[in-house]
Design a protein around this motif. Structure first.
Motif, PDB file in Angstrom:
ATOM      1  N   ASP A  37       0.825  -1.229   0.000  1.00 45.32           N
ATOM      2  CA  ASP A  37       0.000   0.000   0.000  1.00 45.32           C
ATOM      3  C   ASP A  37       0.850   1.267   0.000  1.00 45.32           C
ATOM      4  O   ASP A  37       0.447   2.297  -0.540  1.00 45.32           O
ATOM      5  CB  ASP A  37      -0.910   0.035   1.246  1.00 45.32           C
ATOM      6  CG  ASP A  37      -2.134  -0.851   1.076  1.00 45.32           C
ATOM      7  OD1 ASP A  37      -2.326  -1.403  -0.023  1.00 45.32           O
ATOM      8  OD2 ASP A  37      -2.890  -0.984   2.069  1.00 45.32           O
ATOM      9  N   HIS A  38       2.041   1.175   0.636  1.00 47.37           N
ATOM     10  CA  HIS A  38       2.893   2.365   0.740  1.00 47.37           C
ATOM     11  C   HIS A  38       3.572   2.718  -0.584  1.00 47.37           C
ATOM     12  O   HIS A  38       4.267   3.719  -0.685  1.00 47.37           O
ATOM     13  CB  HIS A  38       3.940   2.169   1.842  1.00 47.37           C
ATOM     14  CG  HIS A  38       4.744   0.914   1.694  1.00 47.37           C
ATOM     15  ND1 HIS A  38       4.194  -0.342   1.698  1.00 47.37           N
ATOM     16  CD2 HIS A  38       6.085   0.724   1.527  1.00 47.37           C
ATOM     17  CE1 HIS A  38       5.159  -1.254   1.552  1.00 47.37           C
ATOM     18  NE2 HIS A  38       6.306  -0.622   1.440  1.00 47.37           N
ATOM     19  N   LYS A  39       3.368   1.874  -1.610  1.00 51.39           N
ATOM     20  CA  LYS A  39       3.971   2.162  -2.927  1.00 51.39           C
ATOM     21  C   LYS A  39       2.922   2.642  -3.921  1.00 51.39           C
ATOM     22  O   LYS A  39       3.239   2.946  -5.073  1.00 51.39           O
ATOM     23  CB  LYS A  39       4.665   0.907  -3.448  1.00 51.39           C
ATOM     24  CG  LYS A  39       5.797   0.501  -2.510  1.00 51.39           C
ATOM     25  CD  LYS A  39       6.728  -0.519  -3.077  1.00 51.39           C
ATOM     26  CE  LYS A  39       7.907  -0.666  -2.112  1.00 51.39           C
ATOM     27  NZ  LYS A  39       8.466  -1.969  -2.064  1.00 51.39           N
ATOM     28  N   LYS A  40       1.662   2.729  -3.471  1.00 51.95           N
ATOM     29  CA  LYS A  40       0.599   3.166  -4.379  1.00 51.95           C
ATOM     30  C   LYS A  40       0.717   4.676  -4.652  1.00 51.95           C
ATOM     31  O   LYS A  40       1.220   5.428  -3.808  1.00 51.95           O
ATOM     32  CB  LYS A  40      -0.762   2.834  -3.773  1.00 51.95           C
ATOM     33  CG  LYS A  40      -1.008   1.324  -3.773  1.00 51.95           C
ATOM     34  CD  LYS A  40      -2.392   0.978  -3.304  1.00 51.95           C
ATOM     35  CE  LYS A  40      -2.586  -0.532  -3.438  1.00 51.95           C
ATOM     36  NZ  LYS A  40      -3.630  -1.037  -2.561  1.00 51.95           N
ATOM     37  N   PRO A  41       0.247   5.130  -5.834  1.00 50.29           N
ATOM     38  CA  PRO A  41       0.472   6.530  -6.232  1.00 50.29           C
ATOM     39  C   PRO A  41      -0.063   7.568  -5.250  1.00 50.29           C
ATOM     40  O   PRO A  41       0.623   8.553  -4.975  1.00 50.29           O
ATOM     41  CB  PRO A  41      -0.248   6.631  -7.585  1.00 50.29           C
ATOM     42  CG  PRO A  41      -0.349   5.222  -8.078  1.00 50.29           C
ATOM     43  CD  PRO A  41      -0.379   4.324  -6.886  1.00 50.29           C
ATOM     44  N   ASP A  42      -1.266   7.354  -4.698  1.00 46.21           N
ATOM     45  CA  ASP A  42      -1.849   8.363  -3.795  1.00 46.21           C
ATOM     46  C   ASP A  42      -0.973   8.569  -2.566  1.00 46.21           C
ATOM     47  O   ASP A  42      -0.774   9.694  -2.099  1.00 46.21           O
ATOM     48  CB  ASP A  42      -3.244   7.926  -3.314  1.00 46.21           C
ATOM     49  CG  ASP A  42      -4.271   8.096  -4.404  1.00 46.21           C
ATOM     50  OD1 ASP A  42      -3.884   8.523  -5.507  1.00 46.21           O
ATOM     51  OD2 ASP A  42      -5.457   7.791  -4.137  1.00 46.21           O
ATOM     52  N   TYR A  43      -0.470   7.445  -2.047  1.00 44.57           N
ATOM     53  CA  TYR A  43       0.371   7.520  -0.848  1.00 44.57           C
ATOM     54  C   TYR A  43       1.736   8.109  -1.207  1.00 44.57           C
ATOM     55  O   TYR A  43       2.273   8.972  -0.493  1.00 44.57           O
ATOM     56  CB  TYR A  43       0.524   6.130  -0.224  1.00 44.57           C
ATOM     57  CG  TYR A  43       1.250   6.139   1.108  1.00 44.57           C
ATOM     58  CD1 TYR A  43       0.567   6.438   2.289  1.00 44.57           C
ATOM     59  CD2 TYR A  43       2.619   5.875   1.189  1.00 44.57           C
ATOM     60  CE1 TYR A  43       1.220   6.468   3.512  1.00 44.57           C
ATOM     61  CE2 TYR A  43       3.289   5.898   2.409  1.00 44.57           C
ATOM     62  CZ  TYR A  43       2.593   6.188   3.563  1.00 44.57           C
ATOM     63  OH  TYR A  43       3.248   6.216   4.773  1.00 44.57           O
ATOM     64  N   THR A  44       2.287   7.667  -2.330  1.00 43.38           N
ATOM     65  CA  THR A  44       3.599   8.158  -2.766  1.00 43.38           C
ATOM     66  C   THR A  44       3.581   9.679  -2.978  1.00 43.38           C
ATOM     67  O   THR A  44       4.580  10.360  -2.725  1.00 43.38           O
ATOM     68  CB  THR A  44       4.029   7.441  -4.062  1.00 43.38           C
ATOM     69  OG1 THR A  44       4.057   6.035  -3.798  1.00 43.38           O
ATOM     70  CG2 THR A  44       5.403   7.868  -4.519  1.00 43.38           C
ATOM     71  N   ALA A  45       2.430  10.190  -3.392  1.00 43.38           N
ATOM     72  CA  ALA A  45       2.328  11.651  -3.599  1.00 43.38           C
ATOM     73  C   ALA A  45       2.536  12.400  -2.280  1.00 43.38           C
ATOM     74  O   ALA A  45       3.046  13.519  -2.269  1.00 43.38           O
ATOM     75  CB  ALA A  45       0.961  11.979  -4.186  1.00 43.38           C
ATOM     76  N   LEU A  46       2.167  11.750  -1.149  1.00 45.07           N
ATOM     77  CA  LEU A  46       2.317  12.399   0.166  1.00 45.07           C
ATOM     78  C   LEU A  46       3.638  12.041   0.827  1.00 45.07           C
ATOM     79  O   LEU A  46       4.174  12.793   1.634  1.00 45.07           O
ATOM     80  CB  LEU A  46       1.164  11.964   1.082  1.00 45.07           C
ATOM     81  CG  LEU A  46      -0.216  12.495   0.691  1.00 45.07           C
ATOM     82  CD1 LEU A  46      -1.311  11.734   1.409  1.00 45.07           C
ATOM     83  CD2 LEU A  46      -0.306  13.985   0.998  1.00 45.07           C
ATOM     84  N   ASN A  47       4.135  10.850   0.524  1.00 40.66           N
ATOM     85  CA  ASN A  47       5.402  10.399   1.114  1.00 40.66           C
ATOM     86  C   ASN A  47       6.222   9.685   0.037  1.00 40.66           C
ATOM     87  O   ASN A  47       6.067   8.482  -0.190  1.00 40.66           O
ATOM     88  CB  ASN A  47       5.128   9.471   2.306  1.00 40.66           C
ATOM     89  CG  ASN A  47       6.414   8.969   2.951  1.00 40.66           C
ATOM     90  OD1 ASN A  47       7.521   9.317   2.509  1.00 40.66           O
ATOM     91  ND2 ASN A  47       6.287   8.157   3.974  1.00 40.66           N
ATOM     92  N   GLY A  48       7.073  10.456  -0.603  1.00 41.10           N
ATOM     93  CA  GLY A  48       7.890   9.923  -1.699  1.00 41.10           C
ATOM     94  C   GLY A  48       8.878   8.855  -1.262  1.00 41.10           C
ATOM     95  O   GLY A  48       9.447   8.151  -2.098  1.00 41.10           O
TER      96      GLY A  48
END
Ligand code: GSH
Length: 212
Positions: A37-48
């Motif tokens: 889940d931590h590699k999904k785009p929405d999350y990555t946008a907040l935490n690269g």
């Protein structure tokens, strides 16, 4: 505060236990670490960094578990566990930095080899563990020296430093860390494990680990 977390991971368990110690109210967004889940785009946008945990407070987002705990303690006025006295605070901050730069990377080797690999049906690599042992022993000796002087890392009372430094060794019965020579560290570990905040956040049953 809204915490993005998976309770099985070291740094998320650290924040869950720390929030409980602070007495901070918070909402959660449960993530699936092994599901990525931590590699999904929405999350990555907040935490690269694509890592957990992450905290959001209004339009402010914060990653790095130790920074999240420091923020939560100050926001909720938890001066008992994150004292404002200049030198005590510098000492706690020093242990937080030591944890993320030295202690965590070393203990993580034992976590990967002796816990994660077996959970995934793989064999630990004895050579990797052997190569890490001198560094781990050096660091455990530093912690033992501190704990020989006082019951908790920053003095007479439990603080965020204890939660932070305990996190990387939280699965020690399975990590098989060479802690036998460090009697002060072992005494302190038992104290931390007796804290309600630590007991409540034990990930072993979720991972399916049974006491060795
Ligand atoms: N220094 C960071 C480390 C965060 C971190 O690496 N978290 C792990 C879980 S404990 C993670 O999400 N790793 C990403 C991965 O394995 O793909 C912190 O303390 O928050």
């Amino acid at each position: 505060m809204k915490l993005y977390y998976d309770p099985i991971t070291v740094n998320c368990r650290k924040v869950l236990a720390g929030f409980d110690l602070i007495g901070a109210p918070y909402e959660t967004v449960k993530m699936d670490y092994f599901g990525g889940d931590h590699k999904k785009p929405d999350y990555t946008a907040l935490n690269g960094n694509q890592s957990m945990p992450m905290m959001i407070d209004g339009d402010f987002s914060l990653w790095e578990s130790n920074a999240i705990l420091q923020y939560a303690a100050d926001k909720h006025g938890a001066a008992g566990v994150y004292p404002k006295d200049l030198q005590t605070r510098a000492d706690i901050n020093r242990w937080h930095l030591w944890e993320s730069s030295a202690w965590f990377p070393s203990a993580y080797v034992y976590l990967v080899e002796n816990v994660v690999k077996p959970v995934l049906g793989q064999q630990p690599d004895a050579k990797v563990l052997e190569a890490q042992a001198p560094n781990f022993n050096k660091l455990a000796g530093v912690l033992d020296q501190r704990l020989a002087k006082q019951p908790w890392i920053a003095g007479q009372n439990v603080t965020l430093a204890d939660i932070v430094v305990m996190a990387p060794i939280h699965l020690h019965p399975w990590q098989k860390l060479p802690l036998e020579p460090y009697k002060h560290v072992r005494r302190w570990m038992a104290q931390v494990e007796d804290l309600p905040c630590w007991k409540k956040t034990d990930p072993a049953p979720i991972i399916g680990l049974k006491k060795p």
